[in-house]
Each structure stands twice: as structure tokens, then as C-alpha cells.
Design an enzyme around this catalytic site. Structure first.
Site, PDB file in Angstrom:
ATOM      1  N   ASP A 252       0.882  -1.172   0.000  1.00  0.00           N
ATOM      2  CA  ASP A 252       0.000   0.000   0.000  1.00  0.00           C
ATOM      3  C   ASP A 252       0.920   1.223   0.000  1.00  0.00           C
ATOM      4  OD1 ASP A 252      -1.909   2.087   0.909  1.00  0.00           O
ATOM      5  OD2 ASP A 252      -3.234   0.388   1.274  1.00  0.00           O
TER       6      ASP A 252
ATOM      7  N   LEU B 186      -0.162   4.058   1.125  1.00  0.00           N
ATOM      8  CA  LEU B 186      -0.719   4.839   2.247  1.00  0.00           C
ATOM      9  C   LEU B 186      -1.256   6.197   1.810  1.00  0.00           C
ATOM     10  CD1 LEU B 186       1.880   4.003   5.099  1.00  0.00           C
ATOM     11  CD2 LEU B 186      -0.247   2.813   4.521  1.00  0.00           C
TER      12      LEU B 186
ATOM     13  N   ASN C  79      -4.235   6.849   1.128  1.00  0.00           N
ATOM     14  CA  ASN C  79      -5.546   7.076   1.746  1.00  0.00           C
ATOM     15  C   ASN C  79      -5.714   6.175   2.970  1.00  0.00           C
ATOM     16  OD1 ASN C  79      -8.072   8.435   1.768  1.00  0.00           O
ATOM     17  ND2 ASN C  79      -9.066   6.603   0.936  1.00  0.00           N
TER      18      ASN C  79
ATOM     19  N   PHE D  10      -7.064  -4.346  -4.209  1.00  0.00           N
ATOM     20  CA  PHE D  10      -7.935  -3.254  -3.747  1.00  0.00           C
ATOM     21  C   PHE D  10      -7.369  -1.887  -4.092  1.00  0.00           C
ATOM     22  CE2 PHE D  10      -8.704  -6.585  -0.477  1.00  0.00           C
ATOM     23  CZ  PHE D  10     -10.082  -6.678  -0.553  1.00  0.00           C
TER      24      PHE D  10
ATOM     25  N   SER E  20     -17.064  -2.289  -9.043  1.00  0.00           N
ATOM     26  CA  SER E  20     -18.074  -1.508  -8.327  1.00  0.00           C
ATOM     27  C   SER E  20     -19.399  -1.568  -9.063  1.00  0.00           C
ATOM     28  CB  SER E  20     -17.594  -0.056  -8.281  1.00  0.00           C
ATOM     29  OG  SER E  20     -18.633   0.797  -7.899  1.00  0.00           O
ATOM     30  N   ALA E  21     -20.482  -1.435  -8.301  1.00  0.00           N
ATOM     31  CA  ALA E  21     -21.807  -1.347  -8.913  1.00  0.00           C
ATOM     32  C   ALA E  21     -21.930  -0.105  -9.790  1.00  0.00           C
ATOM     33  CB  ALA E  21     -22.868  -1.308  -7.826  1.00  0.00           C
TER      34      ALA E  21
ATOM     35  N   TYR F 119     -13.862   7.859 -12.461  1.00  0.00           N
ATOM     36  CA  TYR F 119     -13.705   6.740 -11.526  1.00  0.00           C
ATOM     37  C   TYR F 119     -14.416   5.493 -12.074  1.00  0.00           C
ATOM     38  CZ  TYR F 119     -14.713   3.620  -7.644  1.00  0.00           C
ATOM     39  OH  TYR F 119     -14.860   2.492  -6.854  1.00  0.00           O
TER      40      TYR F 119
ATOM     41  N   LYS G 217     -12.950   1.736 -13.606  1.00  0.00           N
ATOM     42  CA  LYS G 217     -13.358   0.373 -13.200  1.00  0.00           C
ATOM     43  C   LYS G 217     -13.797  -0.429 -14.423  1.00  0.00           C
ATOM     44  CE  LYS G 217     -12.617   0.641  -8.795  1.00  0.00           C
ATOM     45  NZ  LYS G 217     -11.479  -0.100  -8.228  1.00  0.00           N
TER      46      LYS G 217
ATOM     47  N   PHE H 139     -21.529  -3.396  -3.924  1.00  0.00           N
ATOM     48  CA  PHE H 139     -22.570  -2.387  -3.783  1.00  0.00           C
ATOM     49  C   PHE H 139     -22.074  -1.391  -2.708  1.00  0.00           C
ATOM     50  CE2 PHE H 139     -25.778  -3.257  -6.952  1.00  0.00           C
ATOM     51  CZ  PHE H 139     -25.112  -4.287  -7.587  1.00  0.00           C
TER      52      PHE H 139
ATOM     53  N   PRO I  76     -25.423  15.962  -8.051  1.00  0.00           N
ATOM     54  CA  PRO I  76     -25.332  15.630  -9.476  1.00  0.00           C
ATOM     55  C   PRO I  76     -24.712  14.239  -9.664  1.00  0.00           C
ATOM     56  CG  PRO I  76     -24.440  17.824  -9.055  1.00  0.00           C
ATOM     57  CD  PRO I  76     -24.741  17.221  -7.718  1.00  0.00           C
TER      58      PRO I  76
ATOM     59  N   ASP J 144     -26.078  11.357  -8.997  1.00  0.00           N
ATOM     60  CA  ASP J 144     -26.691  10.294  -8.194  1.00  0.00           C
ATOM     61  C   ASP J 144     -27.871   9.673  -8.934  1.00  0.00           C
ATOM     62  OD1 ASP J 144     -24.994  10.391  -6.069  1.00  0.00           O
ATOM     63  OD2 ASP J 144     -26.408  11.329  -4.666  1.00  0.00           O
TER      64      ASP J 144
END
Ligand code: NAD
Ligand code: UFG
Length: 336
Positions: A31, A33, A35, A80, A124-125, A148, A152, A177, A292, A294
């Protein structure tokens, strides 16, 4: 199994490391680091009473990764590591493509050079865009509305191409999800470095007094109470899905794709009420304009993971909010 966990100091990675160690696997974390905190790795070791070697390496650093592969004989990689903030990805798109795509390409290069071909990838969903119907199945049309999400989608496609050109690869694309909650001990959890973008950490930080009130983004969606509906899944259920996926890769299935969700939709106000009821804390909120980008409703059909992985979520919304609060109240400033 010996498993390399990229991004293992992060939220979902740290919970998955606990389960890998608990199940008797050996795990190693890389990692950078950007985040997260190394303290998460130390806490995983203390929960699992096992050692978790940590290497501060950026996955875009081929030589740095190669040195880690030289030290261990990995069977598999759970990947990840990545940047995940939708809004930031719009403002800093190159940084997102560099990190999420270049990082994955470098990782795959180093894996191939070391004859490691089993990979579990955090998708990701968000790759379903705004679905025409719910629940969402894995074969629904894919689309993305921000860098983003596009990163994916692109990585999913790159990994499918990789299997076509090199059939030795076994790859699980796991579409998460909405991960929430924390380890039941309250010692590891989600630790946003800034003001949280996501609903549950925001609610917890209002409850602990760090933030004044929750802004509920819109109450005019076509949902039962007008607020957005999502499939919240306890991070420990999600983590367990990775162990099941690793087992599945041993059967050499090629590329497999699974939704990891509960199959249930809860609104923003449902989550707020559940949190208040379970914790006895009241959470101030106001209704504001929609955010915006969503969508109204998003929840999984998780039956494929049940059928093929023997996996399903076992924790309910009360477990999610209780554990989220345990982490937040015991660690008001996260790992700092
Ligand atoms: P997180 O930020 O807590 O963990 C990601 C980790 O990767 C962090 O520790 C970060 O320091 C590390 N990292 C980032 N770029 C790196 C690089 N170039 N080299 C090495 N390490 C790097 O996020 P998370 O919530 O645990 O998410 C894990 C993965 O799951 C991410 O790929 C994310 O996109 C995906 N995902 C998350 C969610 C969610 O809501 N949390 C939903 C769907 C998918
Ligand atoms: N919400 C609020 N106020 C807030 C934050 C969120 O009302 O302060 C609402 C949102 O409008 C939405 C719901 O709470 O209706 C959930 O929002 P989150 O930001 O927690 O999660 P999203 O569903 O928007 O997105 C998350 C991840 C994405 C991922 C997606 C699908 O942040 O990275 O789930 O996996 F792509």
C-alpha cells in the site's frame, strides 16, 4: 494460500486481511498509504493474532513490486489499491486513470513475470450506470458517467482481454454495492481523510459531534420516501466474498463476475433512522438538492454469488450501523 493484498491498509482491504489470517492464509500487504495508515495493518495483526507483513510500495512502481514478489511465493493477489472518490475523479481524471489503470497494468506485468495468475479485482456497482430496472444482474448493460467509474469499466475489460490472450489467468471481478460498517471489535473501520463523501461515515461523524448535520441529497426521487435507495452491505460480509472468490479461482474458471450485495434496498432516511434507533444518538439533517450524478435506486441480484461461490451476506442493517458506530465512537479521529 499466500496472498498479496494491494491496498490492504485501506477500509475493505484491512477487513479482508483479518479474515484471510483468521482462515489460516498468509497475507502480505502493499500500500502506498495515500488514503490509509499503517496503524490499520498493526491493528489487523492484533485482532487476528498473526503477522501481516507490510511493504510501502506504489503499485505503479514495477521494481518496488518485483522486490516484494521476490520475497514471497504468492498463489493469488487481491487487488484493492485504487482511488475511489467520484467527485475528485472528475477534477483529477488523469490522476485516476494513472493510478487505477496504470497501477493495474503494472501489477499484472509483475504477476505474469512471477507466474502468478490468480487475481481478485475490486470493481463496483457503478459500472451499471443508471440501471433500467432493479435488482441488478451481472449481465445488465454497463456504462460509466465519471472517470472513476470508467476506470473500473476499463480495468474489467483489460482483465477480460488478458484472459483471452493468456488463458492461464483466473480473474474474479467483484462488483461491490455499498460497503458500510466495521469489524465488530470496533478497532478497524473506515477512516476518510477528509469530509466524508459517503452516507454512513457522514452520519457517524455527525453523531460523534465532528460534523453539524447531514445533508440529505434530494427527497424527490421515485422511491418510497423520496430519498435515494442503495444496497448497503456490511464490510465483513464483503470481505468474506473475497475468500470465497479465491477458493473459486482454484477451480481455474477463467474470468468470473459477481455482484456482492445483500439484495435489499434501503433509503437514506431508513439508514438514518436505523442508526438513531440502534445507537440512541440523534442525527441532525436537512433536505437539500440532489447531488449531481446520483441515481434513484441501486440494489443487487446477488443470486449468482450464492450459487457459484456459496456466499451470501449474513449481517443486517442493525449490525451495520451498530458496528459503524462502535468504530466511530471508539476512534473519533480514526487512526490518527
Ligand atoms: P481505501 O481508499 O480505504 O483503500 C484503498 C487503498 O489503496 C488505500 O489504502 C490506498 O492508500 C491504497 N492505494 C491507492 N492507490 C495506490 C497505489 N497506487 N499504490 C498502492 N496503494 C494504493 O478504499 P476502499 O473503500 O477500501 O476500496 C478498496 C477498493 O474497492 C478500491 O479499488 C475501490 O475503488 C473499490 N470499491 C470501493 C467501494 C466503496 O464504497 N468503499 C465501492 C466499490 C468499489
Ligand atoms: N447521501 C446523502 N448525503 C450524503 C452522502 C450521501 O444524502 O452526505 C445519499 C446519496 O445521495 C445516495 C446515498 O446517500 O442516495 C448513498 O450515497 P454514497 O455516497 O454513500 O454512495 P453512492 O451509492 O453514491 O456511491 C458508492 C461509492 C461509489 C460506488 C457506488 C456503487 O461511493 O464509489 O457506491 O458501488 F461506485
Amino acid at each position: 494460500m499466500k496472498v498479496l493484498v494491494t491496498g490492504g491498509a485501506g477500509y475493505i482491504g484491512s477487513h479482508t486481511c483479518v479474515q484471510l489470517l483468521d482462515a489460516g492464509h498468509q497475507a502480505v500487504v502493499v500500500d502506498n498509504l495515500c488514503n490509509s495508515s499503517e496503524e490499520a495493518v498493526r491493528r489487523v495483526e492484533s485482532i487476528a493474532s498473526a503477522s501481516l507483513p507490510f511493504h510501502k510500495v506504489d503499485i505503479r512502481d514495477n521494481d518496488g513490486l518485483a522486490k516484494v514478489f521476490d520475497q514471497y511465493d504468492f498463489d493469488s493477489v487481491i487487488h484493492f489499491a485504487g482511488l475511489k472518490a467520484v467527485g475528485e475523479s472528475v477534477a483529477k481524471s488523469l490522476m485516476y486513470y494513472q493510478n487505477n489503470i496504470q497501477g493495474t497494468l503494472t501489477l499484472c506485468d509483475v504477476m505474469a513475470a512471477n507466474n502468478v495468475h490468480n487475481l481478485v479485482f475490486s470493481s463496483s456497482a457503478t459500472v451499471y450506470g443508471d440501471p433500467a430496472t432493479v435488482p441488478i444482474k451481472e449481465d445488465f448493460p454497463l456504462s460509466a458517467t465519471n472517470p472513476y467509474g470508467r476506470s473500473k469499466l476499463m480495468v474489467e475489460e483489460i482483465l477480460r482481454d488478458l484472459h483471452v490472450s493468456e488463458p492461464a489467468w483466473n480473474i474474479a471481478l467483484l462488483r461491490y454495492f455499498n460497503p458500510v460498517g466495521a469489524h465488530a471489535s470496533g478497532t478497524i473501520g473506515e477512516d476518510p481523510s477528509d469530509i466524508p463523501n459517503n452516507l454512513m461515515p457522514f452520519i457517524s461523524q455527525v453523531a460523534v459531534g465532528k460534523l453539524e448535520k447531514l445533508s440529505v441529497f434530494g427527497n424527490d426521487y421515485p422511491t418510497p420516501d423520496g430519498t435515494g435507495v442503495r444496497d448497503y452491505i456490511h464490510v465483513d460480509d464483503l470481505a468474506n466474498g473475497h475468500l470465497k472468490a479465491l477458493e473459486r479461482l482454484q477451480a481455474q474458471p477463467g474470468v468470473v463476475t459477481y455482484n456482492l450485495g445483500t439484495g435489499n434496498g434501503y433509503s437514506v432516511l431508513d439508514m438514518l433512522k436505523a442508526f438513531e434507533q440502534e445507537t440512541g444518538k440523534s442525527v441532525a439533517y436537512e433536505i437539500v438538492a440532489r447531488r449531481p450524478g446520483d441515481i434513484a435506486t441501486c440494489y443487487a441480484d446477488a443470486s449468482l454469488a450464492k450459487k457459484e461461490l456459496g456466499w451470501q451476506a449474513t449481517r443486517n442493517v442493525e449490525d451495520m450501523v451498530r458496528d459503524a458506530w462502535k468504530w466511530q465512537s471508539q476512534n473519533p479521529n480514526g487512526y490518527r
